[in-house]
Structures are given as structure tokens and as C-alpha cells.
Write a protein that holds these residues in place. Structure first.
Motif, PDB file in Angstrom:
ATOM      1  N   TYR A 176       0.834  -1.204   0.000  1.00  0.00           N
ATOM      2  CA  TYR A 176       0.000   0.000   0.000  1.00  0.00           C
ATOM      3  C   TYR A 176       0.870   1.256   0.000  1.00  0.00           C
ATOM      4  O   TYR A 176       0.564   2.239  -0.699  1.00  0.00           O
ATOM      5  CB  TYR A 176      -0.922   0.012   1.228  1.00  0.00           C
ATOM      6  N   LEU A 177       1.944   1.248   0.775  1.00  0.00           N
ATOM      7  CA  LEU A 177       2.823   2.410   0.820  1.00  0.00           C
ATOM      8  C   LEU A 177       3.472   2.652  -0.540  1.00  0.00           C
ATOM      9  O   LEU A 177       3.673   3.803  -0.946  1.00  0.00           O
ATOM     10  CB  LEU A 177       3.881   2.233   1.905  1.00  0.00           C
ATOM     11  N   ARG A 178       3.773   1.566  -1.249  1.00  0.00           N
ATOM     12  CA  ARG A 178       4.305   1.714  -2.611  1.00  0.00           C
ATOM     13  C   ARG A 178       3.277   2.370  -3.519  1.00  0.00           C
ATOM     14  O   ARG A 178       3.618   3.260  -4.325  1.00  0.00           O
ATOM     15  CB  ARG A 178       4.711   0.333  -3.162  1.00  0.00           C
ATOM     16  N   VAL A 179       2.022   1.963  -3.401  1.00  0.00           N
ATOM     17  CA  VAL A 179       0.955   2.562  -4.209  1.00  0.00           C
ATOM     18  C   VAL A 179       0.815   4.051  -3.871  1.00  0.00           C
ATOM     19  O   VAL A 179       0.668   4.894  -4.781  1.00  0.00           O
ATOM     20  CB  VAL A 179      -0.380   1.820  -3.969  1.00  0.00           C
ATOM     21  N   ILE A 180       0.881   4.381  -2.601  1.00  0.00           N
ATOM     22  CA  ILE A 180       0.770   5.783  -2.192  1.00  0.00           C
ATOM     23  C   ILE A 180       1.942   6.598  -2.730  1.00  0.00           C
ATOM     24  O   ILE A 180       1.766   7.745  -3.175  1.00  0.00           O
ATOM     25  CB  ILE A 180       0.668   5.878  -0.661  1.00  0.00           C
ATOM     26  N   GLU A 181       3.143   6.028  -2.716  1.00  0.00           N
ATOM     27  CA  GLU A 181       4.307   6.738  -3.266  1.00  0.00           C
ATOM     28  C   GLU A 181       4.109   7.025  -4.756  1.00  0.00           C
ATOM     29  O   GLU A 181       4.489   8.093  -5.251  1.00  0.00           O
ATOM     30  CB  GLU A 181       5.566   5.914  -3.043  1.00  0.00           C
ATOM     31  N   ARG A 182       3.514   6.081  -5.462  1.00  0.00           N
ATOM     32  CA  ARG A 182       3.236   6.307  -6.894  1.00  0.00           C
ATOM     33  C   ARG A 182       2.237   7.450  -7.084  1.00  0.00           C
ATOM     34  O   ARG A 182       2.365   8.248  -8.021  1.00  0.00           O
ATOM     35  CB  ARG A 182       2.700   5.029  -7.540  1.00  0.00           C
ATOM     36  N   LEU A 183       1.251   7.506  -6.208  1.00  0.00           N
ATOM     37  CA  LEU A 183       0.291   8.607  -6.286  1.00  0.00           C
ATOM     38  C   LEU A 183       0.969   9.942  -5.989  1.00  0.00           C
ATOM     39  O   LEU A 183       0.672  10.958  -6.624  1.00  0.00           O
ATOM     40  CB  LEU A 183      -0.862   8.365  -5.315  1.00  0.00           C
ATOM     41  N   LEU A 193      -8.284   7.525   2.319  1.00  0.00           N
ATOM     42  CA  LEU A 193      -8.444   6.118   2.685  1.00  0.00           C
ATOM     43  C   LEU A 193      -9.942   5.843   2.755  1.00  0.00           C
ATOM     44  O   LEU A 193     -10.570   6.006   3.801  1.00  0.00           O
ATOM     45  CB  LEU A 193      -7.753   5.848   4.014  1.00  0.00           C
ATOM     46  N   VAL A 194     -10.514   5.457   1.603  1.00  0.00           N
ATOM     47  CA  VAL A 194     -11.967   5.417   1.492  1.00  0.00           C
ATOM     48  C   VAL A 194     -12.521   3.993   1.403  1.00  0.00           C
ATOM     49  O   VAL A 194     -13.571   3.756   0.834  1.00  0.00           O
ATOM     50  CB  VAL A 194     -12.470   6.312   0.333  1.00  0.00           C
ATOM     51  N   CYS A 195     -11.790   3.078   1.998  1.00  0.00           N
ATOM     52  CA  CYS A 195     -12.372   1.860   2.551  1.00  0.00           C
ATOM     53  C   CYS A 195     -12.166   2.023   4.045  1.00  0.00           C
ATOM     54  O   CYS A 195     -11.053   2.322   4.485  1.00  0.00           O
ATOM     55  CB  CYS A 195     -11.675   0.611   2.037  1.00  0.00           C
ATOM     56  N   THR A 196     -13.211   1.857   4.833  1.00  0.00           N
ATOM     57  CA  THR A 196     -13.115   2.233   6.244  1.00  0.00           C
ATOM     58  C   THR A 196     -12.228   1.296   7.053  1.00  0.00           C
ATOM     59  O   THR A 196     -11.946   1.573   8.223  1.00  0.00           O
ATOM     60  CB  THR A 196     -14.517   2.329   6.879  1.00  0.00           C
ATOM     61  N   GLU A 197     -11.762   0.192   6.456  1.00  0.00           N
ATOM     62  CA  GLU A 197     -10.793  -0.674   7.134  1.00  0.00           C
ATOM     63  C   GLU A 197      -9.347  -0.257   6.875  1.00  0.00           C
ATOM     64  O   GLU A 197      -8.448  -0.632   7.638  1.00  0.00           O
ATOM     65  CB  GLU A 197     -10.977  -2.134   6.695  1.00  0.00           C
ATOM     66  N   ILE A 198      -9.082   0.497   5.809  1.00  0.00           N
ATOM     67  CA  ILE A 198      -7.701   0.835   5.457  1.00  0.00           C
ATOM     68  C   ILE A 198      -6.972   1.579   6.577  1.00  0.00           C
ATOM     69  O   ILE A 198      -5.766   1.350   6.783  1.00  0.00           O
ATOM     70  CB  ILE A 198      -7.647   1.626   4.131  1.00  0.00           C
ATOM     71  N   PRO A 199      -7.631   2.472   7.351  1.00  0.00           N
ATOM     72  CA  PRO A 199      -6.897   3.150   8.421  1.00  0.00           C
ATOM     73  C   PRO A 199      -6.308   2.218   9.471  1.00  0.00           C
ATOM     74  O   PRO A 199      -5.438   2.640  10.244  1.00  0.00           O
ATOM     75  CB  PRO A 199      -7.961   4.071   9.038  1.00  0.00           C
ATOM     76  N   MET A 200      -6.748   0.970   9.528  1.00  0.00           N
ATOM     77  CA  MET A 200      -6.125   0.021  10.446  1.00  0.00           C
ATOM     78  C   MET A 200      -4.779  -0.452   9.918  1.00  0.00           C
ATOM     79  O   MET A 200      -3.941  -0.945  10.673  1.00  0.00           O
ATOM     80  CB  MET A 200      -7.067  -1.170  10.676  1.00  0.00           C
ATOM     81  N   ASP A 205       1.585   8.167  10.365  1.00  0.00           N
ATOM     82  CA  ASP A 205       3.022   8.159  10.620  1.00  0.00           C
ATOM     83  C   ASP A 205       3.811   7.340   9.614  1.00  0.00           C
ATOM     84  O   ASP A 205       5.039   7.489   9.527  1.00  0.00           O
ATOM     85  CB  ASP A 205       3.310   7.647  12.035  1.00  0.00           C
ATOM     86  N   VAL A 206       3.154   6.471   8.826  1.00  0.00           N
ATOM     87  CA  VAL A 206       3.891   5.658   7.858  1.00  0.00           C
ATOM     88  C   VAL A 206       3.692   6.131   6.420  1.00  0.00           C
ATOM     89  O   VAL A 206       4.437   5.734   5.525  1.00  0.00           O
ATOM     90  CB  VAL A 206       3.517   4.161   7.965  1.00  0.00           C
ATOM     91  N   SER A 207       2.688   6.962   6.172  1.00  0.00           N
ATOM     92  CA  SER A 207       2.357   7.379   4.806  1.00  0.00           C
ATOM     93  C   SER A 207       3.206   8.569   4.378  1.00  0.00           C
ATOM     94  O   SER A 207       3.408   9.511   5.151  1.00  0.00           O
ATOM     95  CB  SER A 207       0.867   7.748   4.716  1.00  0.00           C
ATOM     96  N   CYS A 208       3.676   8.532   3.134  1.00  0.00           N
ATOM     97  CA  CYS A 208       4.437   9.668   2.611  1.00  0.00           C
ATOM     98  C   CYS A 208       3.527  10.829   2.246  1.00  0.00           C
ATOM     99  O   CYS A 208       4.014  11.944   2.021  1.00  0.00           O
ATOM    100  CB  CYS A 208       5.272   9.239   1.407  1.00  0.00           C
ATOM    101  N   LEU A 209       2.224  10.596   2.167  1.00  0.00           N
ATOM    102  CA  LEU A 209       1.249  11.648   1.911  1.00  0.00           C
ATOM    103  C   LEU A 209       0.356  11.829   3.135  1.00  0.00           C
ATOM    104  O   LEU A 209       0.066  10.850   3.845  1.00  0.00           O
ATOM    105  CB  LEU A 209       0.361  11.292   0.715  1.00  0.00           C
ATOM    106  N   PRO A 210      -0.130  13.037   3.375  1.00  0.00           N
ATOM    107  CA  PRO A 210      -1.158  13.208   4.411  1.00  0.00           C
ATOM    108  C   PRO A 210      -2.374  12.343   4.087  1.00  0.00           C
ATOM    109  O   PRO A 210      -2.736  12.182   2.916  1.00  0.00           O
ATOM    110  CB  PRO A 210      -1.498  14.698   4.318  1.00  0.00           C
ATOM    111  N   THR A 211      -2.965  11.766   5.103  1.00  0.00           N
ATOM    112  CA  THR A 211      -4.102  10.860   4.898  1.00  0.00           C
ATOM    113  C   THR A 211      -5.415  11.529   5.274  1.00  0.00           C
ATOM    114  O   THR A 211      -5.481  12.309   6.228  1.00  0.00           O
ATOM    115  CB  THR A 211      -3.939   9.586   5.737  1.00  0.00           C
ATOM    116  N   LEU A 212      -6.439  11.191   4.518  1.00  0.00           N
ATOM    117  CA  LEU A 212      -7.819  11.565   4.826  1.00  0.00           C
ATOM    118  C   LEU A 212      -8.522  10.281   5.250  1.00  0.00           C
ATOM    119  O   LEU A 212      -8.865   9.440   4.413  1.00  0.00           O
ATOM    120  CB  LEU A 212      -8.496  12.203   3.613  1.00  0.00           C
TER     121      LEU A 212
END
Length: 240
Positions: A176-183, A193-200, A205-212
């Protein structure tokens, strides 16, 4: 204070929404007090054949059953901590018996408040393939960016084989972090993070982008409605 109804459609997201709502009371008051909350859940597995068939109306009927039970329990309004479920809630039909907050509107509102201009969208295949978030973001002048097709498949597979079953894997987190880096490389200034389980799985603190975080944003918006800091919603299901 208003009584919240949590219209659940997936386990982890509903549990996290319920927990966040209750903890918001303690965070704000220093006491273990919060507005009344009732949760109703018809297991989403019963609706998977309808999802696979594209029969959103059948899923809406199931969600409407939960909404009626919440209304009978005394809830004044509802939230549905499941982004994909909103595709069914938006299907035309009889009004739901109580009004609800729309999760995509809450997330897009926060993105606009933060001044975001291009937001990556991670969710189920159903959500990523839909206009739910592109529409909500576009209404606020924000572009929605989706992962590439292979990455969408990976994100979706992790949700349905791991996250909805409470499995948190470091290997999947790294993917997932690789996908976020590509974005981020494509110009995104935040990731929704628009599947409500993804925030788990993905925390700020681990994402290179700010998370919603759609789950917690929805829960906190619900708390604001319940204590009178936000207007009561007027959406009773159906098209936005």
C-alpha cells in the motif's frame, strides 16, 4: 443531544467508527460520556452476491432494513461507515426513515479545508471504479487520482482477503505504501483512505502523503452533529 445510529455494512470500519465516536466524548470532556449511539449490522457477506451482480438496489433494501431498526431504536440520524455502501444508498428509492451524513461529502469537505488540490483514492474496486469520490472532490475544485489498474487490483484484494477479516500484514502495508508513493509521484498532495478498514493498515506516521481517514472523519462529524456543532443532515438516501 442527538442519538446517533451507526448503519454498519462492514465489521472493522463500523467498529472503528463506533470507537472513535465514543472516544471523542472523552477527548472533549475528560469524562466517559458521549451522546447516545446505537449500531445495527446485517453481515455484509449476505450482500456480496448482489454486489458481484451489480444489484445495488438489493443492497439498498438490506441497508434500509438496518435504517428502519435504527429509527425504531430512537436514532435521530445515521452514519454508514462503509464507502462502498454509499453506492447502494444513492440508488433511487423510498426515503430512508432518518437522515444521514454522506461519507464522501465529509471527506471532500475536509480535503477542501486543508487546501488539497489532487487527492489519491484508495478503496474497494467498487468505490474506485465509481464516481462517488471524483464527483465529491470535483464539486470543490479538487482532482481525484486513482492507482493504476494493477495497483487497484492489489488494493481491492487486500481489503477483501485481509482487512475485512481483521488481518493486518506488514507485507500488505508495504505494498500500500508503494501505491501511495506512486500517487505522490503523480502530483497528489493527500491520499483518501476510502475503505473504512484501510486506516487500520495505513496510519499517518507511515504514509508519505497526508491521509484523509474516512472512518474517523465520519465519526467526528457525527459527534459534531450529535452535540449541535454541525447542522443535522438532510440526506435520506438517494442520488446526491
Amino acid at each position: 443531544m442527538k442519538h446517533l445510529g451507526v448503519l454498519a455494512h462492514s465489521t472493522g470500519g463500523a467498529a472503528l467508527c463506533f470507537l472513535t465516536f465514543c472516544e471523542e466524548g472523552f477527548r472533549r470532556t475528560g469524562r466517559n460520556e458521549h451522546p447516545d449511539v446505537t449500531l445495527d449490522y446485517i453481515a455484509f457477506g449476505y450482500s456480496m452476491p448482489a454486489w458481484d451482480a451489480g444489484d445495488h438496489a438489493a443492497v439498498r433494501d438490506t441497508l434500509a432494513t438496518s435504517a428502519r431498526r435504527l429509527a425504531r431504536a430512537g436514532a435521530d440520524f445515521f452514519v454508514c461507515p462503509d464507502n462502498t455502501a454509499h453506492l447502494a444508498l444513492e440508488v433511487p428509492g423510498a426515503e430512508l426513515p432518518l437522515p444521514g451524513l454522506h461519507i464522501a461529502e465529509v471527506v471532500a469537505e475536509q480535503a477542501a479545508a486543508e487546501g488539497r488540490t489532487r487527492v489519491g483514492v484508495l478503496g474497494t474496486r467498487y468505490t474506485m471504479d465509481a464516481e462517488l469520490y471524483p464527483r465529491a472532490f470535483a464539486a470543490r475544485g479538487i482532482a481525484a487520482e486513482l492507482p493504476d489498474a494493477d495497483d487497484r487490483d492489489l488494493v481491492n484484494e487486500v481489503i477483501f482477503t485481509e482487512l475485512v477479516n481483521g488481518v493486518i500484514s506488514d507485507g500488505s502495508r508495504q505494498e500500500y505504501l508503494r501505491v501511495i508513493e506512486r500517487l505522490a509521484d503523480r502530483g497528489c498532495d493527500a491520499v483518501a483512505l476510502v475503505c473504512t478498514e484501510i486506516p487500520m493498515l495505513i496510519t499517518p506516521d507511515v504514509s508519505c502523503l497526508p491521509t484523509l481517514d474516512s472512518t474517523r472523519l465520519l465519526a467526528r462529524a457525527a459527534y459534531e452533529v450529535a452535540v449541535g456543532e454541525r447542522a443535522m443532515p438532510d440526506w435520506h438516501g438517494g442520488p446526491r
